[in-house]
Every structure is written in structure tokens, then in C-alpha cells.
Design a protein around this motif. Structure first.
Motif, mmCIF file in Angstrom:
data_model
loop_
_atom_site.group_PDB
_atom_site.id
_atom_site.type_symbol
_atom_site.label_atom_id
_atom_site.label_comp_id
_atom_site.label_asym_id
_atom_site.label_seq_id
_atom_site.Cartn_x
_atom_site.Cartn_y
_atom_site.Cartn_z
ATOM 1 N N GLU A 154 34.971 54.934 49.720
ATOM 2 C CA GLU A 154 34.291 53.638 49.692
ATOM 3 C C GLU A 154 34.161 53.108 51.112
ATOM 4 N N LEU A 155 32.940 52.838 51.521
ATOM 5 C CA LEU A 155 32.691 52.159 52.781
ATOM 6 C C LEU A 155 32.835 50.667 52.569
ATOM 7 N N ALA A 156 33.489 49.980 53.525
ATOM 8 C CA ALA A 156 33.786 48.549 53.385
ATOM 9 C C ALA A 156 34.595 48.319 52.110
ATOM 10 N N ILE A 157 35.763 48.945 52.057
ATOM 11 C CA ILE A 157 36.589 48.903 50.844
ATOM 12 C C ILE A 157 37.130 47.507 50.564
ATOM 13 N N GLY A 158 37.196 46.654 51.585
ATOM 14 C CA GLY A 158 37.609 45.273 51.395
ATOM 15 C C GLY A 158 39.009 45.147 50.819
ATOM 16 N N THR A 159 39.138 44.304 49.798
ATOM 17 C CA THR A 159 40.435 44.067 49.169
ATOM 18 C C THR A 159 40.667 44.975 47.958
ATOM 19 N N GLY A 160 39.771 45.960 47.759
ATOM 20 C CA GLY A 160 40.000 46.948 46.708
ATOM 21 C C GLY A 160 39.451 46.588 45.346
ATOM 22 N N ARG A 161 38.485 45.672 45.283
ATOM 23 C CA ARG A 161 37.934 45.239 43.987
ATOM 24 C C ARG A 161 37.483 46.419 43.143
ATOM 25 N N VAL A 162 36.785 47.381 43.738
ATOM 26 C CA VAL A 162 36.308 48.562 43.009
ATOM 27 C C VAL A 162 37.270 49.734 43.173
ATOM 28 N N TRP A 169 36.680 35.696 55.985
ATOM 29 C CA TRP A 169 36.619 35.502 54.539
ATOM 30 C C TRP A 169 37.772 36.112 53.758
ATOM 31 N N ALA A 170 38.668 36.850 54.391
ATOM 32 C CA ALA A 170 39.716 37.559 53.638
ATOM 33 C C ALA A 170 40.561 36.622 52.782
ATOM 34 N N ASP A 171 40.895 35.457 53.297
ATOM 35 C CA ASP A 171 41.787 34.552 52.569
ATOM 36 C C ASP A 171 41.168 34.005 51.293
ATOM 37 N N THR A 172 39.844 33.952 51.221
ATOM 38 C CA THR A 172 39.175 33.369 50.048
ATOM 39 C C THR A 172 38.351 34.388 49.270
ATOM 40 N N TYR A 173 38.346 35.630 49.714
ATOM 41 C CA TYR A 173 37.436 36.618 49.136
ATOM 42 C C TYR A 173 37.696 36.865 47.650
ATOM 43 N N ASP A 174 38.946 36.842 47.247
ATOM 44 C CA ASP A 174 39.298 37.170 45.860
ATOM 45 C C ASP A 174 39.402 35.950 44.946
ATOM 46 N N GLU A 181 42.629 42.360 58.091
ATOM 47 C CA GLU A 181 42.973 41.258 57.188
ATOM 48 C C GLU A 181 42.604 41.607 55.749
ATOM 49 N N MET A 182 41.456 42.239 55.558
ATOM 50 C CA MET A 182 41.065 42.672 54.220
ATOM 51 C C MET A 182 42.016 43.750 53.707
ATOM 52 N N VAL A 183 42.351 44.696 54.567
ATOM 53 C CA VAL A 183 43.239 45.781 54.154
ATOM 54 C C VAL A 183 44.615 45.246 53.782
ATOM 55 N N ALA A 184 45.085 44.223 54.480
ATOM 56 C CA ALA A 184 46.379 43.621 54.141
ATOM 57 C C ALA A 184 46.351 43.057 52.719
ATOM 58 N N LYS A 185 45.225 42.454 52.337
ATOM 59 C CA LYS A 185 45.095 41.946 50.966
ATOM 60 C C LYS A 185 45.108 43.092 49.963
ATOM 61 N N LEU A 186 44.443 44.193 50.299
ATOM 62 C CA LEU A 186 44.444 45.365 49.428
ATOM 63 C C LEU A 186 45.859 45.913 49.275
#
Length: 244
Positions: free
Chosen positions: A45-53, A14-19, A72-77
Motif C-alpha cells: 500500500e502506497l501512503a499506508i497512513g494509519t492502516g485503515r485498509v 492531519w495525523a491527530d484527527t485523521y481517524d 506521525e501517521m505510522v505511529a498511529k498505525l
């Protein structure tokens, strides 16, 4: 072994479409809540993802770190302003692969339920207790399960139909295990594309019990980040747990 036992599965898929616009809630109220709770200490933050929060929270001057299973999520962040400055440990959030201590640990947007094994959910609480500073808080945001929504074994939803593609979403529930598997299936000229997803949901009182087994007690509970009173008709909750 199920693909859902792989902690990096969600991010890879989901990283490519998450944001994409419309998919995620505005983080402003969550950031305000967490900044007030932080008290100037380190925050995880656990499961920091793309950094939304995490990114707007860090922009408030809070020292934020993260755990994320998906590179992949961290790369987006990292590609976002301020993203290069956040320390992120790559690993399973249930293991909490950091040392602490942290004044606040938080897990938002139903992500506790992404741990599809009850034992792994319990591991997450136990490991948060290990890294939390004395007097610190563990903050969890989840929805409240609606029995009416899981009263059938299977559900099918039409998601999108265009001249080039069609997308359907199917759910299969295991009410005894409190789990569901969701498959989003897209048909287009390139073939059939599958995006599986799973959760193990819990009611608030079950989360309280699991927290208690790790040494936590419920200190505060609200219906939303705006601190609306939680009640029997609330569809979500923000719960603040403390040790002891």
C-alpha cells in the motif's frame, strides 16, 4: 519550494484527527476487493497512513507492506492491534522506496492526487512498474472531477460555528494546471489555525494515458469497490492496471 512538495506535510498536519469518526469510508469492500486480487502474494500500500485498509487486509491473511512519508501517521498505525507487525518504509510514495516484487500495489482514497506535480504522479507509475511482479496489478481509487465544482477560481464554505470557535474552508483553483489549494481556517481563543491541503486532479482517461507511458494498460474499471459498472455518470472509479 511549496509546503506541498514535502511528502510528509499531510501526515504531520492531519495525523491527530485523521481517524476521527465520520471522516473516512468503511474499508470493508476495499479489503474484499484487494484480498480477491492478491492471489497470495505480497501486497504493497502506497501512503499506508494509519492502516485503515492495510490492517483489516492483513487480518485476512494477506502479506501487506506499506510506504508512508509521515512518521506521525505510522505511529498511529503502530498503536493499533496488528500495527507493529506491518513492514512500513518511510519515504515518498512517488519514489516507491522498496524493492518488491509485489503481486498487488494499491493507492486508495484519491491519494494519487496528493502528488501535486504532474511529474511526480508520472514517477509514481514508473516506480510501481519497477516493483510489480509479472502479472501483478496496480489498483487506484480516485474521484472523477466534476467541472461544475471547479468553475470558479475561488470558493468559500462555512464549516462550523460554535460559541468558542468558527471554521471556514477556502479553495483556489488553477484549472490549467488541474490543481487546487484548500485552506481550512479556525478562529478560537488560541488564535488562528491553518490547515492547508492541495491536490492535482486528473480525469480517468488522463490517468490511463499516464499509466500507458509507464507500460501499463487498463485491465478493469469499476465505479466502486462493489464492482458496479463504471459509466459516464460515475463520480469515482476503481481502476486496475497491469503491465504490458
Amino acid at each position: 519550494m511549496s509546503v506541498f512538495d514535502d511528502p510528509g506535510h499531510f501526515g504531520r498536519l492531519w495525523a491527530d484527527t485523521y481517524d476521527l469518526p465520520g471522516g473516512l469510508p468503511d474499508p470493508a469492500l476495499a479489503v474484499e476487493f484487494l484480498a480477491d486480487l492478491g492471489g497470495g502474494g505480497r501486497v504493497l500500500e502506497l501512503a499506508i497512513g494509519t492502516g485503515r485498509v492495510a490492517l483489516p487486509l492483513a487480518a485476512r491473511g494477506v502479506t501487506v507492506e506499506g510506504v508512508e512519508a509521515s512518521p506521525e501517521m505510522v505511529a498511529k498505525l503502530r498503536a493499533k492491534p496488528g500495527g507493529e507487525d506491518l513492514p512500513v518504509a518511510i519515504g515518498d510514495m512517488a519514489d516507491v522506496p522498496v524493492t518488491g516484487p509485489y503481486g498487488v500495489v494499491y493507492l486508495v482514497f484519491n491519494t494519487l492526487f496528493n502528488l501535486v506535480r504532474e511529474q511526480r504522479q508520472a514517477d509514481c507509475f514508473r516506480n510501481v512498474a519497477r516493483v510489480l511482479a509479472p502479472g501483478g496489478a496496480f489498483v487506484i481509487e480516485t474521484y472523477v472531477p466534476d467541472p461544475a465544482g471547479i468553475d470558479r477560481d475561488e470558493q468559500v464554505q462555512m464549516r462550523e460555528v460554535t460559541e468558542d470557535s468558527a471554521t471556514i474552508r477556502l479553495h483556489r483553483y488553477d484549472r490549467a494546471a488541474q490543481t487546487f489549494v484548500r485552506q481550512t481556517v479556525t478562529f478560537d481563543a488560541g488564535g488562528v489555525h491553518l490547515h492547508p491541503f492541495a491536490m492535482r486532479y486528473m480525469w480517468p482517461e488522463q490517468i490511463d494515458e499516464m499509466a500507458g507511458q509507464a507500460g501499463f494498460h487498463l485491465a478493469e474499471r469499476y465505479a466502486d469497490w462493489d464492482r458496479t459498472r463504471f459509466g459516464p455518470d460515475s463520480t469515482s472509479h476503481i481502476s486496475v492496471y497491469r503491465l504490458g
